[in-house]
Design an enzyme around this catalytic site. Structure first.
Site, mmCIF file in Angstrom:
data_model
loop_
_atom_site.group_PDB
_atom_site.id
_atom_site.type_symbol
_atom_site.label_atom_id
_atom_site.label_comp_id
_atom_site.label_asym_id
_atom_site.label_seq_id
_atom_site.Cartn_x
_atom_site.Cartn_y
_atom_site.Cartn_z
ATOM 1 N N GLU A 240 0.961 -1.273 -0.029
ATOM 2 C CA GLU A 240 0.132 0.049 -0.112
ATOM 3 C C GLU A 240 0.945 1.421 -0.148
ATOM 4 O O GLU A 240 1.701 1.371 0.604
ATOM 5 C CB GLU A 240 -1.057 -0.072 1.155
ATOM 6 C CG GLU A 240 -1.880 1.153 1.151
ATOM 7 C CD GLU A 240 -2.936 1.172 2.223
ATOM 8 O OE1 GLU A 240 -3.226 -0.250 2.764
ATOM 9 O OE2 GLU A 240 -3.460 2.179 2.865
ATOM 10 N N GLU A 266 -6.168 6.740 -0.695
ATOM 11 C CA GLU A 266 -6.455 7.411 0.209
ATOM 12 C C GLU A 266 -6.057 8.773 0.256
ATOM 13 O O GLU A 266 -6.901 9.777 0.931
ATOM 14 C CB GLU A 266 -6.050 6.594 1.517
ATOM 15 C CG GLU A 266 -4.832 6.778 1.924
ATOM 16 C CD GLU A 266 -4.404 6.149 3.221
ATOM 17 O OE1 GLU A 266 -4.076 4.964 3.157
ATOM 18 O OE2 GLU A 266 -4.179 6.872 4.322
ATOM 19 N N HIS A 316 -10.364 3.279 2.694
ATOM 20 C CA HIS A 316 -9.607 3.826 3.484
ATOM 21 C C HIS A 316 -9.939 3.757 5.035
ATOM 22 O O HIS A 316 -11.437 4.258 5.098
ATOM 23 C CB HIS A 316 -8.826 4.881 3.474
ATOM 24 C CG HIS A 316 -8.104 5.475 4.642
ATOM 25 N ND1 HIS A 316 -8.704 6.740 5.118
ATOM 26 C CD2 HIS A 316 -6.998 5.058 5.229
ATOM 27 C CE1 HIS A 316 -7.806 6.964 6.216
ATOM 28 N NE2 HIS A 316 -6.902 6.201 6.291
ATOM 29 N N GLU A 336 -11.644 -2.119 5.628
ATOM 30 C CA GLU A 336 -10.696 -1.783 6.607
ATOM 31 C C GLU A 336 -11.369 -1.602 7.973
ATOM 32 O O GLU A 336 -12.383 -1.195 8.033
ATOM 33 C CB GLU A 336 -9.900 -0.543 6.186
ATOM 34 C CG GLU A 336 -8.694 -0.455 7.352
ATOM 35 C CD GLU A 336 -7.622 0.640 6.904
ATOM 36 O OE1 GLU A 336 -7.940 1.388 5.962
ATOM 37 O OE2 GLU A 336 -6.689 0.416 7.212
HETATM 38 O O1 LIG Z 1 -4.504 2.757 5.463
HETATM 39 C C1 LIG Z 1 -4.416 3.417 6.261
HETATM 40 O O2 LIG Z 1 -5.277 2.916 7.254
HETATM 41 C C2 LIG Z 1 -3.964 4.690 6.481
HETATM 42 O O3 LIG Z 1 -2.896 4.632 5.753
HETATM 43 C C3 LIG Z 1 -3.687 4.827 8.069
HETATM 44 O O4 LIG Z 1 -4.725 5.473 8.248
HETATM 45 C C4 LIG Z 1 -2.500 5.700 8.388
HETATM 46 O O5 LIG Z 1 -2.668 6.080 9.724
HETATM 47 C C5 LIG Z 1 -1.132 5.007 7.937
HETATM 48 O O6 LIG Z 1 -1.215 3.759 8.754
HETATM 49 MG MG LIG Z 2 -3.087 3.434 3.899
#
Ligand SMILES: O=C(O)[C@H](O)[C@H](O)[C@@H](O)CO
Ligand SMILES: [Mg+2]
Length: 390
Positions: A240, A266, A316, A336
């Site tokens: 990612e 995101e 996201h 997620e």
């Molecule tokens: O994909 C994610 O959840 C985001 O990139 C996160 O919110 C970010 O905090 C990095 O882990």
């Molecule tokens: Mg992310």
């Protein structure tokens, strides 16, 4: 029905937060020599809550987490005057009004996030006005339950990461996203540390579970090219944001280069932004956030675009505004999911501001067919730990 008022308030968390730790998550600031606490600019401890009221007393709730005070100023000064007095059912026209009125400076970033917050509140009103959950207005229930992946595993002590993974494996999760802590500026030691962390998590979850790897824009094309072959043995579900969001050609090269799916989105905005990503075959998984990308009006269109391209949409951050989009299309196979923790990065702050977020059970989420709108109310349990500014 007409929109009567728009209220935007900034909720700034003043409660306990988990202290930052070094190499917590690779990110775009790692490239700077004076980065200091490099995740500092990526902590979301403030959130703008939008409440839109109609002339028949329906109140719609929207939210935006990017640059909350700026988002509020944009809503107050530019967007509210464009929607007050208007019929919320004209949501496409209202979206175009907000988008075209701010196009000179707002097509991406905080202005589009502010438009998203207003749009979310409008869709909350639409659902409430017909006593239907928003997903029923978008395509309805396409899943018995929503599969979700456990998302945290920020880089820290490997044993602690293994204990965290075990805890949520025991809760029935079969997919996990972990964070790398190192990137191009951490040399061969960083490469070794990155590989050790993936190995450590795989040792716990095995190969029956999916493992997603998060770089959070902390790598670059050269480093990602070198890391991908080293990662193949771990069979990641995706890698990612290996490069910054503007490096669309970099994404496309990595997608061509490796069998490991590259994900992102995101930090991308509007249907036009995602059309570019898909036209360039830049990503194999699309991850917009509905409170950034242009709200439900934009996300619904992007879902259709992804369906046409056979690219899965896995928004996201979880959070209710995204769950309705996932529930309403087969193009979105899962969500997620951040459980509620002490406030750290800020993804978890959503639970402290709103009530109604579904809690995962055995790695699945459920939405209620009878709960109108987005299904959220303001959480009054933590109000004393927020500084709220009108
Ligand atoms: O994909 C994610 O959840 C985001 O990139 C996160 O919110 C970010 O905090 C990095 O882990
Ligand atoms: Mg992310």
């Amino acid at each position: 029905m007409k929109i009567q008022s728009v209220r935007a308030r900034v909720f700034e968390w003043k409660g306990k937060t988990v202290p930052p730790q070094a190499n917590f998550c690779s990110n775009a600031m790692d490239a700077l020599y004076d980065r200091g606490d490099s995740m500092k600019t990526f902590r979301f401890h403030g959130w703008t809550v939008v409440e839109i009221e109609t002339d028949d007393g329906i109140v719609g709730l929207g939210n935006v987490a990017l640059a909350p005070h700026i988002a509020k100023a944009i809503i107050d000064q530019y967007l509210a005057p464009l929607v007050v007095g208007q019929d919320p059912w004209d949501y496409e026209y209202l979206w175009q009004r907000m988008y075209r009125s701010t196009l000179a400076w707002g097509r991406k970033g905080v202005a589009m996030a502010a438009i998203s917050a207003v749009d979310l509140a409008i869709w909350d009103i639409l659902g409430k006005s017909v006593n239907k959950p928003v997903f029923k207005l978008l395509g309805g229930r396409t899943k018995e339950r929503i599969p979700c992946y456990y998302s945290k595993l920020y880089r820290g002590d490997l044993k602690a990461m293994q204990e965290e993974a075990q805890t949520f494996l025991d809760q029935g999760f079969t997919a996990f996203k972990m964070r790398f802590g190192y990137g191009p500026n951490h040399g061969t030691r960083g490469v070794a540390e990155n590989l050790k962390s993936v190995q450590a998590v795989r040792e716990v979850i095995g190969y029956e579970s999916d493992l997603m790897l998060e770089c959070y824009m902390g790598w670059d094309l050269d480093y990602a090219r070198r890391m991908l072959p080293k990662l193949e043995k771990f069979e990641p579900r995706w890698l990612e944001e290996p490069v910054i969001a503007d490096d669309v050609d970099g994404y496309a090269e990595l997608s061509r280069l490796s069998a490991i799916p590259i994900s992102g989105g995101e930090h991308e905005f509007t249907l036009h932004g995602f059309r570019q990503l898909l036209d360039k075959k830049a990503v194999s998984v699309v991850q917009y956030d509905t409170n950034r990308v242009g709200g439900i009006t934009a996300a619904h269109k992007i879902n259709a675009l992804c369906e046409a391209h056979s690219i899965p949409v896995i928004p996201h951050a979880g959070q209710m505004h995204n769950y309705h989009l996932t529930m309403s299309t087969l193009a979105s196979p899962m969500s997620e999911y951040f459980p509620q923790f002490d406030v750290e990065v800020g993804n978890e702050l959503f639970y402290y501001i709103f009530k109604g977020e579904p809690v995962a059970k055995d790695g699945f989420l459920q939405l209620d067919d009878t709960l109108p709108g987005l299904g959220l109310t303001l959480n009054t349990d933590y109000l004393d730990q927020f500084q709220i500014s009108e």
